[in-house]
Design an enzyme around this catalytic site. Structure first.
Site, PDB file in Angstrom:
ATOM      1  N   GLU A  71       0.823  -1.215   0.000  1.00 39.28           N
ATOM      2  CA  GLU A  71       0.000   0.000   0.000  1.00 39.28           C
ATOM      3  C   GLU A  71       0.848   1.251   0.000  1.00 39.28           C
ATOM      4  O   GLU A  71       1.927   1.269   0.572  1.00 39.28           O
ATOM      5  CB  GLU A  71      -0.818   0.059   1.293  1.00 39.28           C
ATOM      6  CG  GLU A  71      -2.034  -0.798   1.273  1.00 39.28           C
ATOM      7  CD  GLU A  71      -2.809  -0.680   2.574  1.00 39.28           C
ATOM      8  OE1 GLU A  71      -2.997   0.446   3.064  1.00 39.28           O
ATOM      9  OE2 GLU A  71      -3.210  -1.726   3.097  1.00 39.28           O
ATOM     10  N   CYS A 127       4.129  -5.393  16.038  1.00 42.41           N
ATOM     11  CA  CYS A 127       3.428  -4.404  16.881  1.00 42.41           C
ATOM     12  C   CYS A 127       1.942  -4.793  16.969  1.00 42.41           C
ATOM     13  O   CYS A 127       1.312  -5.049  15.953  1.00 42.41           O
ATOM     14  CB  CYS A 127       3.579  -2.991  16.315  1.00 42.41           C
ATOM     15  SG  CYS A 127       5.288  -2.441  16.255  1.00 42.41           S
ATOM     16  N   CYS A 183      -0.985  -2.922  14.988  1.00 46.99           N
ATOM     17  CA  CYS A 183      -0.722  -2.583  13.585  1.00 46.99           C
ATOM     18  C   CYS A 183      -1.210  -3.682  12.648  1.00 46.99           C
ATOM     19  O   CYS A 183      -0.940  -4.865  12.862  1.00 46.99           O
ATOM     20  CB  CYS A 183       0.773  -2.358  13.393  1.00 46.99           C
ATOM     21  SG  CYS A 183       1.231  -2.000  11.695  1.00 46.99           S
ATOM     22  N   GLY A 233       5.800  -2.273   6.648  1.00 51.21           N
ATOM     23  CA  GLY A 233       7.178  -2.741   6.770  1.00 51.21           C
ATOM     24  C   GLY A 233       8.032  -1.903   7.701  1.00 51.21           C
ATOM     25  O   GLY A 233       7.675  -0.786   8.069  1.00 51.21           O
ATOM     26  N   GLU A 234       9.154  -2.491   8.093  1.00 48.37           N
ATOM     27  CA  GLU A 234      10.126  -1.798   8.941  1.00 48.37           C
ATOM     28  C   GLU A 234      11.333  -1.470   8.061  1.00 48.37           C
ATOM     29  O   GLU A 234      12.107  -2.367   7.706  1.00 48.37           O
ATOM     30  CB  GLU A 234      10.508  -2.703  10.127  1.00 48.37           C
ATOM     31  CG  GLU A 234      11.707  -2.250  10.926  1.00 48.37           C
ATOM     32  CD  GLU A 234      11.670  -0.781  11.359  1.00 48.37           C
ATOM     33  OE1 GLU A 234      10.630  -0.296  11.845  1.00 48.37           O
ATOM     34  OE2 GLU A 234      12.703  -0.107  11.182  1.00 48.37           O
ATOM     35  N   SER A 275      10.730   6.217   9.140  1.00 45.47           N
ATOM     36  CA  SER A 275      10.206   5.899  10.467  1.00 45.47           C
ATOM     37  C   SER A 275      10.607   4.483  10.878  1.00 45.47           C
ATOM     38  O   SER A 275      10.464   3.542  10.100  1.00 45.47           O
ATOM     39  CB  SER A 275       8.679   6.008  10.433  1.00 45.47           C
ATOM     40  OG  SER A 275       8.121   5.617  11.659  1.00 45.47           O
ATOM     41  N   SER A 298       9.080   5.357  16.422  1.00 42.60           N
ATOM     42  CA  SER A 298       7.797   4.964  17.004  1.00 42.60           C
ATOM     43  C   SER A 298       8.025   4.641  18.474  1.00 42.60           C
ATOM     44  O   SER A 298       8.669   3.647  18.803  1.00 42.60           O
ATOM     45  CB  SER A 298       7.256   3.738  16.270  1.00 42.60           C
ATOM     46  OG  SER A 298       7.006   4.088  14.931  1.00 42.60           O
ATOM     47  N   LEU A 299       7.510   5.510  19.343  1.00 45.90           N
ATOM     48  CA  LEU A 299       7.781   5.347  20.774  1.00 45.90           C
ATOM     49  C   LEU A 299       6.615   4.638  21.460  1.00 45.90           C
ATOM     50  O   LEU A 299       6.763   3.552  22.001  1.00 45.90           O
ATOM     51  CB  LEU A 299       8.052   6.729  21.388  1.00 45.90           C
ATOM     52  CG  LEU A 299       8.787   6.724  22.716  1.00 45.90           C
ATOM     53  CD1 LEU A 299      10.153   6.077  22.581  1.00 45.90           C
ATOM     54  CD2 LEU A 299       8.933   8.149  23.245  1.00 45.90           C
ATOM     55  N   HIS A 300       5.475   5.298  21.472  1.00 47.94           N
ATOM     56  CA  HIS A 300       4.191   4.702  21.870  1.00 47.94           C
ATOM     57  C   HIS A 300       4.050   4.326  23.346  1.00 47.94           C
ATOM     58  O   HIS A 300       2.930   4.071  23.802  1.00 47.94           O
ATOM     59  CB  HIS A 300       3.827   3.472  21.032  1.00 47.94           C
ATOM     60  CG  HIS A 300       3.851   3.706  19.557  1.00 47.94           C
ATOM     61  ND1 HIS A 300       3.535   4.908  18.974  1.00 47.94           N
ATOM     62  CD2 HIS A 300       4.152   2.866  18.526  1.00 47.94           C
ATOM     63  CE1 HIS A 300       3.640   4.805  17.659  1.00 47.94           C
ATOM     64  NE2 HIS A 300       4.018   3.582  17.361  1.00 47.94           N
ATOM     65  N   ASN A 307      -5.627   4.281  14.854  1.00 52.83           N
ATOM     66  CA  ASN A 307      -6.580   3.830  13.839  1.00 52.83           C
ATOM     67  C   ASN A 307      -6.966   2.427  14.237  1.00 52.83           C
ATOM     68  O   ASN A 307      -6.124   1.525  14.206  1.00 52.83           O
ATOM     69  CB  ASN A 307      -5.913   3.775  12.462  1.00 52.83           C
ATOM     70  CG  ASN A 307      -5.802   5.137  11.823  1.00 52.83           C
ATOM     71  OD1 ASN A 307      -6.769   5.880  11.778  1.00 52.83           O
ATOM     72  ND2 ASN A 307      -4.611   5.460  11.369  1.00 52.83           N
ATOM     73  N   CYS A 361      -3.447   2.417   8.648  1.00 49.81           N
ATOM     74  CA  CYS A 361      -2.268   1.762   8.106  1.00 49.81           C
ATOM     75  C   CYS A 361      -2.508   0.284   7.819  1.00 49.81           C
ATOM     76  O   CYS A 361      -2.870  -0.470   8.693  1.00 49.81           O
ATOM     77  CB  CYS A 361      -1.127   1.882   9.107  1.00 49.81           C
ATOM     78  SG  CYS A 361      -1.161   3.402  10.026  1.00 49.81           S
TER      79      CYS A 361
HETATM   80  N1  SAH Z   1       7.854   0.194  10.902  1.00 48.21           N
HETATM   81  C1  SAH Z   1       7.962   1.613  10.981  1.00 48.21           C
HETATM   82  C2  SAH Z   1       7.126   2.373   9.984  1.00 48.21           C
HETATM   83  C3  SAH Z   1       5.738   1.909   9.662  1.00 48.21           C
HETATM   84  S1  SAH Z   1       4.366   2.364  10.619  1.00 48.21           S
HETATM   85  C4  SAH Z   1       7.670   2.074  12.377  1.00 48.21           C
HETATM   86  O1  SAH Z   1       7.300   1.272  13.215  1.00 48.21           O
HETATM   87  O2  SAH Z   1       7.877   3.252  12.660  1.00 48.21           O
HETATM   88  C5  SAH Z   1       4.234   4.098  10.740  1.00 48.21           C
HETATM   89  C6  SAH Z   1       3.666   4.549  12.083  1.00 48.21           C
HETATM   90  O3  SAH Z   1       2.280   4.204  12.226  1.00 48.21           O
HETATM   91  C7  SAH Z   1       4.380   3.914  13.265  1.00 48.21           C
HETATM   92  O4  SAH Z   1       4.572   4.865  14.278  1.00 48.21           O
HETATM   93  C8  SAH Z   1       3.376   2.863  13.704  1.00 48.21           C
HETATM   94  O5  SAH Z   1       3.587   2.450  15.023  1.00 48.21           O
HETATM   95  C9  SAH Z   1       2.075   3.588  13.482  1.00 48.21           C
HETATM   96  N2  SAH Z   1       0.901   2.713  13.408  1.00 48.21           N
HETATM   97  C10 SAH Z   1       0.809   1.464  12.968  1.00 48.21           C
HETATM   98  N3  SAH Z   1      -0.452   0.998  13.066  1.00 48.21           N
HETATM   99  C11 SAH Z   1      -1.176   2.011  13.577  1.00 48.21           C
HETATM  100  C12 SAH Z   1      -2.542   2.146  13.914  1.00 48.21           C
HETATM  101  N4  SAH Z   1      -3.412   1.162  13.739  1.00 48.21           N
HETATM  102  N5  SAH Z   1      -2.938   3.330  14.427  1.00 48.21           N
HETATM  103  C13 SAH Z   1      -2.069   4.357  14.582  1.00 48.21           C
HETATM  104  N6  SAH Z   1      -0.777   4.283  14.274  1.00 48.21           N
HETATM  105  C14 SAH Z   1      -0.323   3.117  13.790  1.00 48.21           C
END
Ligand code: SAH
Length: 344
Positions: free
Chosen positions: A93, A117, A120, A160-161, A192, A215-217, A291, A334
């Site tokens: 995508e 994650c 995700c 992807g990462e 990212s 991506s900290l979270h 999301n 995503c």
């Molecule tokens: N793998 C990389 C880049 C891809 S995701 C990373 O982890 O940074 C891009 C961003 O969207 C990341 O911060 C990820 O944690 C976040 N993300 C993934 N799924 C999500 C969701 N359902 N809602 C909000 N953010 C999300």
């Protein structure tokens, strides 16, 4: 599967080697390279390239086309979400977005993901494979061809990462930046990562001008670890130490992405801890209301709660924004388009 070389996988220097091996003058490589990044996918259109060379190239190579399986167009803000099919049937995508400063594309770096994650969609079915440099690039060129618009900014934040596919990511960055190609400035590109520490260090050496997003979270190892398995390998302490070293070395601001999940990481205490963790660091926090992905068990927060969280950070001197919602009338979340397609 198409075994031909994808010319979009090659640096100009590699194309020169190829063209020389065909017994053709090296200067032809630049002409071919320029055509490729004008978006030409058919050798016949390369007007200043001799027919003999065009035929030789067509014999052994192709100019990475992606098959568009689906396009979702937002009526409200011009966002377009693409579901592409690669030569071997894998799907990826990309999202085209319009901003005041110009057009941007969010590209995928892998088909699937193995980071796991929990919130995700992209990691649900694991990793299919890495994308080649040309497959990452072709997402941009396909969106330019579809929209008829130039794209000046890239975020590598799709499926992807990127740091799990570092060699191809690096080749991609060098090709898009090349002055005879798309010539997109390194400062207009953001990558990212979920926090692969050794690769962050390498990236600081190799691409100090490319923007880095982390991506900290979560603000404790318990919270972050429950959301992101990568935290077991690279816990917060080591991650943030690496981030500080990154900003000191490069002088560049880091963006921390913080996906807000109801009841998991969205309390005032979380906001306070986040401020303490980031105190004094050259950074910016991008708050993303989750999301919602079906069956993940995670719930999103209201825009109001996101705004309150932002204010706590701002009051304590940590610059923060809540991610603008684009394409809310399409499958904006995503990886969801890809996931839905698999389930159909
Ligand atoms: N793998 C990389 C880049 C891809 S995701 C990373 O982890 O940074 C891009 C961003 O969207 C990341 O911060 C990820 O944690 C976040 N993300 C993934 N799924 C999500 C969701 N359902 N809602 C909000 N953010 C999300």
């Amino acid at each position: 599967m198409n075994e031909k070389i994808n010319l979009r996988d090659l640096q100009l220097s590699e194309l020169e080697v190829l063209i020389k091996s065909l017994g053709q003058p090296v200067f032809r490589a630049k002409q071919v390279f320029q055509w490729i990044y004008k978006g030409v996918t058919d050798f016949a259109q390369m007007a200043n390239v001799p027919k003999a060379l065009r035929e030789q190239l067509a014999e052994l190579s192709q100019i990475g086309r992606l098959n568009i399986l689906e396009i979702q167009k937002s009526k409200s803000d011009g966002t377009r979400k693409y579901l592409f099919e690669l030569a071997d049937g894998c799907t990826i995508e990309s999202v085209f977005m319009k901003y005041k400063y110009g057009n941007s594309i969010c590209v995928s770096s892998q088909a699937g993901c193995r980071m796991g994650c929990r919130f995700c969609a992209s990691t649900r079915n694991g990793l299919m494979r890495h994308l080649s440099p040309g497959e990452i690039l072709s997402q941009l060129l396909a969106a330019e061809a579809d929209t008829g618009e130039k794209i000046g900014h890239i975020v590598v934040m799709g499926t992807g990462e990127p740091f799990d596919n570092y060699e191809n990511l690096a080749a991609f960055l060098r090709i898009v930046n090349h002055k005879d190609g798309l010539h997109i400035g390194m400062r207009n590109i953001t990558v990212s990562t979920c926090g692969l520490v050794p690769v962050i260090e390498r990236f600081a050496e190799d691409f100090p001008q490319v923007n880095l997003a982390i991506s900290l979270h979560g603000t404790t190892d318990a919270i972050r670890g429950a959301m992101m398995p990568v935290n077991q390998k690279y816990p917060l302490g080591i991650l943030l130490k690496t981030c500080r070293a990154y900003t000191e070395k490069t002088g560049r601001r880091i963006t921390f992405e913080y996906t807000l999940v109801n009841g998991v990481n969205d309390t005032d205490g979380d906001a306070d801890r986040l401020c303490t963790l980031l105190r004094g660091m050259l950074c910016h926090v991008n708050l993303i209301p989750l999301n919602k992905v079906e069956e993940s068990g995670f719930d999103t927060v209201s825009r109001e709660r996101a705004a309150e969280f932002q204010q706590i950070l701002e009051k304590r001197g940590i610059p923060a924004t809540v991610r603008r919602e684009l394409g809310t009338d399409i499958d904006a979340a995503c990886g969801q388009l890809r996931l839905r397609k698999r389930q159909e």
